[in-house]
Motif scaffolding. Structure first.
Motif: not given
Length: 188
Positions: A79-84, A86-88
């Motif tokens: 989930i943290d990787n998905l957040y990162e 998305y932000e990129q």
């Protein structure tokens, strides 16, 4: 050989004890179920719902929307990787959109400048033609001077239009490049 012992167990597991054990098992299962459900909801479903909302904002053109911050963790998960990611993605889309807006603004300015530069020789040509028509150029020398000025202004317009065509071809990446090998010392 075999030995069989036959006894009554009814005294060991009475109905009251069985009922208490069953109640305890159900209670433990309910508590475990509630705990796991809330943990999964908080750890998986809430972040996915946030990501879904963020994707809808991007689809609507809102590139300023940021995800709510996650609690800092020692170990990053999916989930943290998905957040990162998305932000990129959001930052790249925003940068691309800003570049496109800047390019559109520069194109509008260029068209405005070109139209101004084309109007100047056209205005001069019209003025000199009106001078010839109205008889201001009453001698052959003046008529010749006016015609030369009209010719020069028409050449200026032709040069501007050629520059515009070159710019258009550069912008559309349609200019053929011709590369030649040269000796650098001869060049300098």
């Amino acid at each position: 050989g075999s030995i069989f012992i036959i006894t009554k167990i009814t005294t060991f597991l009475s109905p009251k004890i069985l009922r208490n054990i069953l109640i305890m098992i159900i209670t433990i299962l309910l508590i475990t179920s509630f705990t796991l459900t809330s943990w999964i909801k908080k750890g998986v479903f809430s972040p996915i719902r946030d990501l879904n909302l963020a994707m809808k904002n991007i689809a609507d053109g809102n590139l300023e929307y940021t995800l709510p911050p996650q609690k800092p963790k020692k170990k990053k998960g999916e989930i943290d990787n998905l957040y990162e990611n998305y932000e990129q993605m959001r930052l790249r889309l925003k940068e691309s959109s800003d570049e496109k807006l800047q390019g559109d603004k520069q194109n509008r300015e260029l068209i405005s400048n070109i139209s101004h530069d084309l109007k100047t020789p056209i205005t001069s040509i019209k003025g000199y033609v009106e001078g010839i028509i109205d008889g201001v150029a009453d001698t052959p020398e003046k008529v010749n001077k006016y015609v030369r000025t009209i010719y020069n202004k028409a050449n200026d317009m032709d040069r501007l239009i050629n520059e515009l065509t070159i710019y258009s071809n550069i912008d559309a990446n349609r200019i053929p490049y011709h590369f030649h090998k040269i000796n650098i010392s001869d060049y300098f």
